[in-house]
Design a protein around this motif. Structure first.
Motif, PDB file in Angstrom:
ATOM      1  N   ARG A 506      16.283  -0.116  -8.478  1.00  0.00           N
ATOM      2  CA  ARG A 506      17.063   0.948  -9.108  1.00  0.00           C
ATOM      3  C   ARG A 506      17.064   2.232  -8.271  1.00  0.00           C
ATOM      4  O   ARG A 506      17.943   3.083  -8.431  1.00  0.00           O
ATOM      5  N   ALA A 507      16.078   2.404  -7.368  1.00  0.00           N
ATOM      6  CA  ALA A 507      16.055   3.581  -6.497  1.00  0.00           C
ATOM      7  C   ALA A 507      16.681   3.309  -5.141  1.00  0.00           C
ATOM      8  O   ALA A 507      16.667   4.181  -4.269  1.00  0.00           O
ATOM      9  N   GLY A 508      17.242   2.117  -4.950  1.00  0.00           N
ATOM     10  CA  GLY A 508      17.859   1.764  -3.678  1.00  0.00           C
ATOM     11  C   GLY A 508      17.141   0.597  -3.035  1.00  0.00           C
ATOM     12  O   GLY A 508      15.968   0.324  -3.317  1.00  0.00           O
ATOM     13  N   PHE A 509      17.855  -0.099  -2.138  1.00  0.00           N
ATOM     14  CA  PHE A 509      17.310  -1.319  -1.559  1.00  0.00           C
ATOM     15  C   PHE A 509      16.239  -1.058  -0.508  1.00  0.00           C
ATOM     16  O   PHE A 509      15.550  -1.981  -0.084  1.00  0.00           O
ATOM     17  N   GLY A 510      16.072   0.179  -0.112  1.00  0.00           N
ATOM     18  CA  GLY A 510      14.986   0.494   0.807  1.00  0.00           C
ATOM     19  C   GLY A 510      13.741   0.976   0.109  1.00  0.00           C
ATOM     20  O   GLY A 510      12.754   1.335   0.769  1.00  0.00           O
ATOM     21  N   ALA A 511      13.759   0.991  -1.227  1.00  0.00           N
ATOM     22  CA  ALA A 511      12.626   1.557  -1.966  1.00  0.00           C
ATOM     23  C   ALA A 511      12.335   0.707  -3.197  1.00  0.00           C
ATOM     24  O   ALA A 511      12.744   1.040  -4.310  1.00  0.00           O
ATOM     25  N   GLU A 512      11.625  -0.398  -3.004  1.00  0.00           N
ATOM     26  CA  GLU A 512      11.275  -1.253  -4.136  1.00  0.00           C
ATOM     27  C   GLU A 512      10.372  -0.490  -5.094  1.00  0.00           C
ATOM     28  O   GLU A 512       9.375   0.116  -4.689  1.00  0.00           O
ATOM     29  N   SER A 513      10.733  -0.494  -6.368  1.00  0.00           N
ATOM     30  CA  SER A 513      10.031   0.310  -7.364  1.00  0.00           C
ATOM     31  C   SER A 513       9.894  -0.476  -8.664  1.00  0.00           C
ATOM     32  O   SER A 513      10.752  -0.383  -9.545  1.00  0.00           O
ATOM     33  N   PRO A 514       8.821  -1.285  -8.809  1.00  0.00           N
ATOM     34  CA  PRO A 514       8.626  -2.018 -10.067  1.00  0.00           C
ATOM     35  C   PRO A 514       8.578  -1.069 -11.260  1.00  0.00           C
ATOM     36  O   PRO A 514       8.098   0.068 -11.150  1.00  0.00           O
ATOM     37  N   ALA A 515       9.087  -1.518 -12.365  1.00  0.00           N
ATOM     38  CA  ALA A 515       9.045  -0.716 -13.578  1.00  0.00           C
ATOM     39  C   ALA A 515       7.608  -0.568 -14.065  1.00  0.00           C
ATOM     40  O   ALA A 515       6.778  -1.479 -13.890  1.00  0.00           O
ATOM     41  N   VAL A 516       7.317   0.563 -14.675  1.00  0.00           N
ATOM     42  CA  VAL A 516       6.020   0.776 -15.318  1.00  0.00           C
ATOM     43  C   VAL A 516       6.172   0.366 -16.770  1.00  0.00           C
ATOM     44  O   VAL A 516       6.931   0.992 -17.520  1.00  0.00           O
TER      45      VAL A 516
END
Length: 603
Positions: A506-516
């Motif tokens: 959700r923050a872009g394909f260069g920044a994997e960010s699993p949901a909390v």
């Protein structure tokens, strides 16, 4: 009728000379293979129209005959490792070097005057943008239709699709297996086996073909539009250095609409002043195949005859303008030409940014009780705050996929793009099944539906909608899709737009960010498909938000691990709770059409 000696043949093919299996020296000591179509008895060098395709040179036979009859030389080159060309195929990896080798070879031929324009659609559309990035002096123009980009094709949002494996039977060998490719029931069964048994998606080629496809592993590991795919496209410096004008063609129901617009935006962002001034984008109402023939039908949705333009004639006029000094095509007066469905008229503007006059926000609101298409939530301007809705994303629920083993309601019509008779969430997201309601009605608690009130007056929309979803999720990841429809007073559903997102991206394909888990977040669906339509009086808007699981999609187990490495043991049910109150509540923003008078196209 038998022609006498004094009566020259009139069939187009009789006016063409063909050079078969011409070897083109390429990097690595291999040879590409070209099929050359020349005007019969060609007296001097002529401009060349070049298509480099993985589908076999014969795929372009009719085009070659037409171009030769119009005073051009047409050259169909098999991509490396396909058709009669030597080497191994890897999508986009060798095309730049192979285009340079082909341009060099063409310039050395006595029948070529040194000018080359490129041609083709879908993968051959993507190829042309790669050719532009070479900066070769022979290249005078590119004319891509429905141009693809890996990572930007449907379903987008980083969901990943097994459709690429199906596509490989057309492109990944020296044969083109159209029958195998077209057997949708076979592929839906194979994809179902893959998901149920948690086969490794990366090793599926070995199961089907008996050998690996390294590029397929790359597609499973890099499902979004990241550097793995953008590296093949022209650099900003290459765009800036090119003076070649571009004529790009796509359609609102084309599965490759988003990548086609991405290509165009990159040109406008980095291109030279000359290229930006002289380039044009045409967006018809068409589906993928309709970008070649301007068919007034997508699935069972019909358009007025006004949408029918002579696309090949437009391209011929364009090539004559660029390479023969002819007049510029009369219909191309401004940078953008697009078709508005519903009103069934064409409009022109300078760029995509001018199409809409702004976004208007509709709040999402819940109704008491469980949600489904018959008991939905609401879309409204300034809706009162309400309680939340929740739905599941259950990767174990095979019954959710039953609908994709069922015939489409409009199966008798068939898709203009040649897709088979079964429901497909992938194709629905791509706009290729524009009247299907299957993925609004078959939710099994794994999605939500919202409707607006009936419209008092017609409503003209144009641009891309944006969904801002305020929500929580109780797992690190989930795949979500949104579908937007007009529901007419007679009950007909008409697809408008869609978007998809794997939450970790959700923050872009260069920044994997699993949901909390449990932490409220705003998820912005900001990559929805462009559309232009006047909604009829008494119509309603329908928004569907649902689990993105599909037979054709990479199965996300919601664990947060790399999806291509997940096993059955990793799969878990994610619950998504949608928030309908507070200062950052969920809302859908609709693009209002700007004030652009209809234009009448010359016939």
């Amino acid at each position: 009728m038998i022609e006498g000696r004094n009566h020259p043949p009139t069939a187009p093919g009789a006016n063409v000379d063909i050079l078969f299996r011409q070897p083109v020296p390429a990097v690595g000591g291999i040879h590409l293979t070209a099929m050359v179509f020349k005007p019969r008895g060609q007296a001097g060098p002529l401009p060349v129209i070049l298509e480099m395709s993985p589908y076999g040179a014969d795929w372009g036979y009719a085009d070659g005959v037409r171009f030769a009859n119009e005073g051009f030389v047409f050259v169909a080159v098999d991509c490396r490792g396909t058709g009669d060309s030597e080497g191994s195929f890897a999508p986009s990896a060798h095309e730049a070097a192979d285009f340079v080798a082909t341009f060099d070879w063409l310039q050395a031929q006595p029948w070529c005057d040194g000018q080359v324009g490129t041609y083709g659609g879908s993968y051959s559309g993507l190829n042309q943008w790669i050719a532009l990035g070479t900066g070769h002096p022979a290249l005078r123009t590119i004319v891509p239709s429905a141009a693809a980009i890996s990572g930007r094709n449907m379903p987008s949002g980083g969901l990943g699709t097994h459709y690429n494996l199906r596509w490989s039977v057309l492109s990944a060998s020296h044969g083109t297996y159209m029958g195998w490719f077209g057997d949708v029931a076979y592929w839906h069964r194979v994809w179902g086996d893959l998901s149920r048994e948690a086969w490794s998606a990366a090793t599926l080629p070995e199961r089907l073909f008996g050998h690996a496809l390294p590029w397929h592993r790359q597609m499973m590991e890099h499902t979004g539009f990241d550097a793995s795919w953008s590296r093949w496209l022209p650099t900003p410096e290459a765009y800036a250095a090119s003076r070649a004008p571009v004529l790009s063609i796509t359609g609102q129901y084309d599965g490759c609409l988003p990548p086609a617009l991405e290509h165009h935006r990159r040109l406008l962002r980095w291109g030279s002043a000359e290229a930006r001034r002289d380039s044009h984008l045409v967006i018809g109402p068409w589906d993928h195949a309709g970008c070649n023939d301007a068919s007034p039908q997508a699935g069972s949705l019909h358009f007025a005859d006004a949408c029918r333009i002579d696309i090949l004639g437009l391209k011929l006029a364009w090539y004559r303008w660029v390479m023969k000094g002819g007049p510029k095509p009369a219909m191309l007066t401004r940078g953008l030409l697009w078709y508005e469905t519903g009103a069934e008229v064409w409009h022109a503007a300078d760029s995509l940014d001018d199409v809409s006059r702004g976004l208007v926000a509709h709040d999402l609101a819940a109704a008491p009780g469980p949600n489904d298409v018959f008991h939905s939530g609401w879309l409204a301007l300034g809706a009162a705050p309400t309680g939340p809705y929740a739905f599941r994303c259950d990767p174990h629920d095979e019954a959710l996929l039953d609908v994709e083993q069922m015939p489409r309601a409009d199966a008798a019509h068939g898709l203009v793009g040649g897709e088979g008779p079964l429901n497909s969430l992938l194709m629905t997201l791509g706009g290729e099944e524009p009247t299907s309601q299957a993925f609004a009605t078959h939710l099994r608690g794994q999605g939500l539906v919202y409707h607006s009130a009936p419209l008092d007056e017609p409503l003209a929309l144009a641009g891309a909608p944006v969904l801002e979803l305020r929500c929580t999720v109780d797992q690190p990841d989930a795949d979500l899709v949104m579908l937007l429809y007009e529901i007419r007073a007679d009950g007909q559903a008409i697809f408008l737009s869609s978007d998809a997102l794997r939450l970790r991206w959700r923050a872009g394909f260069g920044a994997e960010s699993p949901a909390v888990p449990g932490e409220p977040m705003t998820v912005r669906f900001s990559d929805a498909r462009f559309f232009a339509r006047t909604l009829a009086r008494h119509s309603r808007l329908r928004l569907v938000l649902r689990h993105g699981m599909s037979l054709a999609h990479q199965r996300n187990g919601n664990s947060g691990k790399p999806v291509h490495e997940e096993t059955l043991a990793d799969r878990r049910v994610a619950t998504v709770t949608v928030i309908h109150d507070g200062p950052a509540r969920s809302r859908l923003m609709l693009p209002l059409a700007g004030d652009h008078p209809p234009v009448t196209l010359p016939r």
